[in-house]
Motif scaffolding. Structure first.
Motif, PDB file in Angstrom:
ATOM      1  N   SER A 586       0.829  -1.206   0.000  1.00 47.10           N
ATOM      2  CA  SER A 586       0.000   0.000   0.000  1.00 47.10           C
ATOM      3  C   SER A 586       0.864   1.256   0.000  1.00 47.10           C
ATOM      4  N   ASN A 587       1.896   1.278   0.812  1.00 44.08           N
ATOM      5  CA  ASN A 587       2.756   2.461   0.863  1.00 44.08           C
ATOM      6  C   ASN A 587       3.548   2.640  -0.432  1.00 44.08           C
ATOM      7  N   LEU A 588       4.024   1.552  -1.003  1.00 44.77           N
ATOM      8  CA  LEU A 588       4.730   1.664  -2.285  1.00 44.77           C
ATOM      9  C   LEU A 588       3.780   2.117  -3.387  1.00 44.77           C
ATOM     10  N   THR A 589       2.500   1.752  -3.297  1.00 43.17           N
ATOM     11  CA  THR A 589       1.527   2.224  -4.278  1.00 43.17           C
ATOM     12  C   THR A 589       1.361   3.730  -4.199  1.00 43.17           C
ATOM     13  N   LYS A 590       1.306   4.268  -3.001  1.00 38.87           N
ATOM     14  CA  LYS A 590       1.148   5.722  -2.870  1.00 38.87           C
ATOM     15  C   LYS A 590       2.391   6.475  -3.320  1.00 38.87           C
ATOM     16  N   GLY A 626      -6.610   2.832  -0.426  1.00 40.16           N
ATOM     17  CA  GLY A 626      -7.920   2.979  -1.052  1.00 40.16           C
ATOM     18  C   GLY A 626      -8.248   4.415  -1.388  1.00 40.16           C
ATOM     19  N   ARG A 627      -7.968   5.327  -0.491  1.00 41.39           N
ATOM     20  CA  ARG A 627      -8.238   6.747  -0.742  1.00 41.39           C
ATOM     21  C   ARG A 627      -7.423   7.251  -1.925  1.00 41.39           C
ATOM     22  N   PHE A 628      -6.169   6.814  -1.991  1.00 39.95           N
ATOM     23  CA  PHE A 628      -5.292   7.248  -3.079  1.00 39.95           C
ATOM     24  C   PHE A 628      -5.802   6.725  -4.423  1.00 39.95           C
ATOM     25  N   LEU A 629      -6.176   5.447  -4.485  1.00 34.38           N
ATOM     26  CA  LEU A 629      -6.635   4.872  -5.741  1.00 34.38           C
ATOM     27  C   LEU A 629      -7.977   5.451  -6.167  1.00 34.38           C
ATOM     28  N   LEU A 630      -8.838   5.735  -5.208  1.00 39.87           N
ATOM     29  CA  LEU A 630     -10.167   6.242  -5.541  1.00 39.87           C
ATOM     30  C   LEU A 630     -10.122   7.693  -6.021  1.00 39.87           C
ATOM     31  N   ARG A 638     -11.820   2.408 -12.418  1.00 35.42           N
ATOM     32  CA  ARG A 638     -11.682   0.967 -12.178  1.00 35.42           C
ATOM     33  C   ARG A 638     -11.818   0.624 -10.697  1.00 35.42           C
ATOM     34  N   PHE A 639     -11.237   1.468  -9.845  1.00 34.30           N
ATOM     35  CA  PHE A 639     -11.301   1.145  -8.423  1.00 34.30           C
ATOM     36  C   PHE A 639     -12.703   1.371  -7.867  1.00 34.30           C
ATOM     37  N   GLN A 669     -13.370   4.854   5.408  1.00 32.37           N
ATOM     38  CA  GLN A 669     -12.095   5.543   5.528  1.00 32.37           C
ATOM     39  C   GLN A 669     -11.577   5.982   4.159  1.00 32.37           C
ATOM     40  N   CYS A 670     -11.779   5.148   3.147  1.00 35.74           N
ATOM     41  CA  CYS A 670     -11.322   5.537   1.816  1.00 35.74           C
ATOM     42  C   CYS A 670     -12.382   6.314   1.046  1.00 35.74           C
TER      43      CYS A 670
END
Length: 1127
Positions: A586-590, A626-630, A638-639, A669-670
């Protein structure tokens, strides 16, 4: 598991049988004829000496033989003292049981002389240490003293516990001694702030948890923190009940439940202290690290303090763990290592309380980041070109071109993968759930340690015992420098340190160094989740110029994820590894290190098999990124589709409550719901200033300053006065310890603004009464603070004692029909299971009770306490905390107060109080006491309880009228009394007071008139000696008309002046002159007026005393006959 625990059950049953048989023997007793026993002094002395040395298993037979053969009648006190000393030397279970048998043998022979002495000595041995004595000792001496005390008290407590079970120590003739044991343990634990008595509780629970708390020995093991404590408790109780029937239990059910609640409450306190000590240890560890960074070493005093703190924490942790195992309660969740002040608190949150803070952030920000600090952490990444030469980064023109081409190719591949993923999603929506078994899951390329325990341990702080390296021994080669850098990474918990580590690694850049870094990052300890955001920032900083670090790390994490998918049936063992893996991804995704199609594919895999561990995986992904992807443009559509699919699956599948809570918290939360931001109430500068003075500045040292500033306010402005009054009548908004300071301020302001103090008291009394009328649970804290405030106002002489007693009686009679509390009577305003009024009375008694210790007020309080105990017994069985509060309050006010054991005794005590009052007044009539029932004494309180010096009648009438106005009865009540009027009414008293004041005023005016017109000669100023002689002469002339032979002369004093000297001489004046006649008549009139006023005052005091004595009789007669008129 069951076969292994069978011996424990058999052993417990054997102990139970021995206790039952010994209890039966104790109940029968044992009487021996003294004439047939040995009275030898030598043998008695030898027995006492032997018992003093030991009464364990070695001396048991001989001691029992001597007890049966010796008379012992004259030596019971010495034997009791020797027995207590011998008990202290019992170490094993056999010794303890031998001591119990000896005590039981002595108890059967001398139940009246030996047993009370023994119980008193045992109680003294188990007493808590004096705080005054402990405060004089140093920490080391105190630790030694506590250890010695625990060693002494441990065998005594075990023997006392056995004696309470076998009937030697008893709370009453029909009950066991469990209450006595509970009280002893409560005293030990409540007077032990350092928790040094914890081993005693552990010893007690190990040996006697089954008979006293109904704890099953089969369940005596530590529970996991995520277990349901109520379920485990119910299971333990069921197994325990299966072992013994309720009729065979040696301790009563109610006592067992209260004992267990007390132990569980104490465990909660220990758990809270453990969490606090854990945080303190982490904070000290952080300070040590900062000191190490600043100075390069840790000083000896800091090191010793850290070692002492660590030792105390380990001891407390072991004790808490033992209690957790014995009470079948889960251990508290200890927070992870706290990050430093300049680091950002990010990462996945597994606690349920994290959602509150995140919710608040959503109200102010709708972007992909929760706040500006988090945005800077994930987006403001330094460029290594600004700090490192290009040759270290391997950048030249050709490589740069290759790098750009490679990026282009990877981007095209990512788009193709994303398109393929979108097609899979569409097929998933049409075809339903697709099992994860159809997905290609490859084996990890390398072996993965399932326990993740092969990683080299990395300390969370610098080792205190290892001094820093000197400049001569500093590592010089690249390998040594890289080793030192990797050793420092666990302490790089802020942006500055992690960015500096990235720059240092860039100077050591090589293929071997990158492989070592990847291996190091892949094997992060499972308990250091807080490091993952910072390691992700390190990878993101290096990934721009060293892309193999990010790609290989992501590949490694993907392999671990696939491995965990194959092992998803193993939930608990891999929970920490699963948490670390998802958090890292998750952190690497952000940081955009993980390609979007990879993280979406992982999310899709979890949705395909949406059960078991994948539910937690989905929740962790939503919380982590989740918040970042949304909110990212490239993944938003897609998300959001995946989220809708997740919600549909959640609605169709069945999850337990924990999983539902996890998913709901993660989803909101997201994707939090839209809501308006909270609006802050606008306040004027004057109101803000007043609130600042009372809520922030007010303390013992600043109270004078606050008073001066309050006096400087514009008290002629009604708005300002209203603001001050509003703050002064809401004591619940202050700290509880500052309520007394608010009362002190009210007293000080009373001297300058009396009307303000009256308004404060009126509002406080009104709030108390409104709380009784409404009786809402959410204002209980306000009601407690208001009662505390009223008591403090009495202490600072703002109100008198009559208001305090009126409030006390109001608390115990309001809402009851005719002021009669009846046992277990359900009332809307005061239910039998509502004990809050008892708390309120205890708060008021704790505040002002010590003031009523003499005279008339002491009698008032004594009478109220009798009625208060009756009121408490009218309730259902008091909870443990209320019972302790009540007993503590009564003991503080009246240490020697007799406590009734039943409602009948309490009602009889109330009747006795009222009968005593009537007998004192001499108005008790024959046969009146027979007409009252058991609770009839509670019908009306004595008149002296309602009135204070001078104003009791009016205040009582006013209170009763106010009661009638506030709560009118639906059926009118007509009271017919045998006597129409008893004593003067309130109007008659007021009329009498007016007439008396008028007489006094007129008398004073006439006296002043006579002095001005007829006695003008008295205005001369005489010398003291001359004035005294003149007064004596005047009185002599008044009292004795025959001073002179002719009786026609009155002596006057004439003052003459010669120069600066005054002279006085007597001047006889004939009695028939006008001067003598007027003087004599004025003197006689003054004397008559003085006698008249004196008689009026005496008559008024006698009448007031007579009214006070007649009041109980009047109230009793008025309450004898009541007729209710319907309609």
């Amino acid at each position: 598991m069951e076969t292994a625990s069978l011996p424990k059950v058999d052993e417990e049953k054997l102990r139970h049988a021995r206790r039952v048989s010994l209890k039966e023997l104790n109940l029968r007793g044992d009487s021996k004829e003294s004439s047939k026993l040995d009275h030898s002094l030598k043998r008695h002395t030898a027995l006492i000496k032997r018992m003093r040395q030991s009464i364990g298993a070695d001396n048991r037979d001989q001691v029992l033989k001597d007890i049966d053969s010796l008379s012992l009648e004259k030596y019971t006190d010495e034997i009791a003292g020797a027995a207590v000393e011998g008990i202290g030397r019992c170490k094993t279970d056999k010794d303890v049981w031998a001591a119990v048998e000896v005590m039981c043998s002595l108890h059967r022979r001398f139940p009246a002389s030996f047993t009370p002495a023994l119980v008193n000595l045992l109680s003294s041995s188990l007493a808590a240490p004096s705080r005054a004595t402990l405060s004089t000792l140093t920490p080391d001496q105190r630790e030694k003293e506590d250890a010695a005390r625990v060693s002494r008290q441990r065998p005594v407590l075990r023997v006392c516990s056995e004696l309470a079970l076998v009937g030697v120590i008893r709370d009453s003739p029909t009950r066991s001694g469990a209450e006595w044991i509970m009280k002893v343990i409560k005293e030990l634990l409540s007077n032990d702030p350092s928790l040094s008595s914890l081993p005693l509780l552990s010893t007690f629970l190990k040996s006697y948890g089954r008979p006293y708390l109904c704890l099953n020995p089969l369940q005596s093991r530590q529970m996991p923190s995520d277990a349901d404590p109520s379920r485990a408790t119910d299971e333990a109780r069921n197994v325990a009940i299966a072992a013994f029937d309720e009729g065979e239990e040696l301790v009563e059910q109610g006592t067992r439940d209260r004992f267990k609640r007390m132990c569980e409450g104490y465990f909660e306190s220990v758990a809270k202290k453990l969490v606090i000590e854990h945080k303190r240890l982490q904070e000290q560890d952080r300070r040590n690290h900062e000191a190490y960074i600043r100075s390069g070493e840790i000083f000896e005093d800091r090191q010793q303090a850290y070692e002492r703190m660590t030792k105390g924490y380990e001891k407390l942790f072991a004790s808490c763990q033992t209690l957790s195992e014995l009470l079948n309660l889960p251990m508290p969740e200890l927070p992870t290592t706290s990050q430093k002040s300049d680091s950002i608190q990010i990462g996945t949150s597994t606690g349920a309380g994290a959602g509150d803070d995140i919710d608040v952030a959503f109200t102010t920000s709708g972007g992909k980041w929760e706040d500006e600090e988090e945005r800077k952490f994930f987006e403001d990444i330094q460029d290594l070109k600004d700090f490192v030469p290009k040759n270290f980064l391997g950048i030249d023109a050709e490589e740069k071109t290759d790098f750009e081409e490679r990026e282009k190719v990877e981007k095209e591949m990512a788009e193709a993968e994303a398109q393929h993923l979108a097609e899979e999603l569409k097929s998933l929506e049409t075809n339903g759930n697709v099992h994860a078994n159809n997905l290609p899951l490859t084996e990890p390329s390398g072996p993965i340690d399932e326990a993740d325990g092969t990683v080299t341990p990395i300390p969370t702080s610098p080792k205190l015992s290892t001094p820093p390296l000197s400049p001569q021994l500093a590592p010089q080669g690249p390998s040594q420098l890289l080793t030192a850098l990797l050793a420092r990474l666990p302490d790089a918990t802020n942006r500055t340190l992690i960015d500096q580590a990235a720059v240092e690694f860039a100077f050591l850049n090589s293929k071997a160094a990158r492989k070592r870094l990847i291996k190091f990052l892949s094997n992060v300890p499972k308990n250091r989740i807080d490091l993952l955001p910072h390691y992700s920032r390190l990878v993101a900083t290096l990934d721009k110029y060293m892309p193999d670090i990010g790609s290989e790390l992501v590949t490694s994490l993907e392999e671990v994820f696939r491995y965990l998918q194959r092992k998803k049936s193993v939930v608990k063992e891999h929970s920490e590894l699963r948490l670390k893996n998802i958090t890292f991804l998750s952190n690497l995704t952000k940081f955009r290190v993980v390609p979007t199609h990879v993280i979406l594919h992982i999310f899709k895999v979890c949705l395909d098999d949406f059960s078991g561990a994948n539910v937690e995986n989905v929740a962790l992904l939503l919380e982590g990124c989740g918040r970042f992807l949304l909110r990212s443009e490239e993944t938003k559509e897609r998300f959001s589709t995946m989220l809708e699919l997740m919600k549909r699956k959640q609605s169709m599948q069945h999850f337990d409550q924990r999983q539902i809570l996890l998913l709901e918290n993660a989803y909101y939360q997201c994707n939090p719901p839209e809501r308006l931001p909270l609006t802050e109430k606008e306040r004027t500068p004057v109101e803000l200033f007043i609130r600042h003075l009372i809520y922030d500045v007010l303390s013992k040292r600043t109270i004078d300053k606050v008073l001066k500033l309050l006096r400087k306010l514009d008290w002629d402005d009604a708005t300002v006065v209203h603001l001050v009054l509003k703050i002064f009548t809401r004591p619940w908004k202050l700290k509880y310890s500052n309520i007394s300071l608010l009362a002190m301020l009210t007293y000080d302001l009373q001297r300058y603004h009396p009307a303000f103090a009256v308004a404060v008291v009126d509002q406080v009394v009104e709030d108390i009464r409104r709380g009784l009328e409404v009786n809402l649970y959410n204002v209980n804290q306000q009601r407690v603070a208001t009662l505390k405030y009223l008591g403090e106002l009495y202490i600072y002489r703002v109100v008198n004692s009559s208001l305090i007693f009126d409030t006390l009686w109001l608390l115990v009679t309001f809402g009851h029909p005719d002021g009669h509390p009846l046992p277990r009577q359900p009332l809307p305003l005061d239910m039998p299971d509502d004990f809050f009024r008892i708390r309120l009375v205890c708060v008021l008694l704790d505040t002002v009770g010590m003031c009523f210790d003499r005279g008339r007020q002491m009698r008032k309080l004594d009478n109220f306490l009798v009625f208060f105990q009756y009121y408490a017994l009218c309730k259902e069985e008091l909870p443990m905390d209320v019972d302790f509060m009540l007993s503590d309050s009564l003991e503080a006010v009246r240490p020697n107060l007799a406590i009734p054991k039943s409602i009948e005794e309490a009602a009889k005590a109330v009747d006795d109080v009222f009968n005593a009052v009537m007998q004192d007044t001499g108005l008790t009539q024959e046969g009146e006491s027979g007409e009252e029932s058991d609770d009839g004494g509670a019908s009306e309180r004595p008149r002296e309880e309602e009135e204070d010096d001078g104003d009791g009648d009016g205040s009582t009438a006013g209170e009763e009228s106010a009661t009638d106005e506030r709560a009118p009865s639906p059926e009118p009540v007509v009271v017919l009394s045998a006597q129409e009027h008893i004593g003067p009414s309130q109007e008659a008293d007021e009329e009498f007071a007016k007439e008396l004041a008028k007489i006094i005023t007129e008398s004073s005016a006439e006296s002043r008139k006579i002095d001005k017109k007829t006695a003008w000669w008295d205005n001369a100023i005489l010398a003291p000696s001359t004035r005294k002689k003149r007064v004596e002469g005047t009185e002599q002339n008044i009292d004795d008309d025959a001073d002179h032979a002719n009786g026609s002369v009155m002596n006057f004093t004439v003052i003459t002046r010669r120069g600066n000297k005054q002279q006085a001489r007597n001047l006889p004046v004939p009695a028939e002159t006008a001067l003598a006649i007027h003087t004599r008549s004025a003197q006689l009139q003054d004397k008559v007026e003085q006698q008249h006023l004196k008689q009026l005052v005496l008559n008024y005091e006698q009448r007031e005393e007579a009214e006070e004595l007649k009041a109980p009789e009047a109230r009793s007669r008025a309450g004898q006959l009541k007729i209710r008129l319907a309609g």
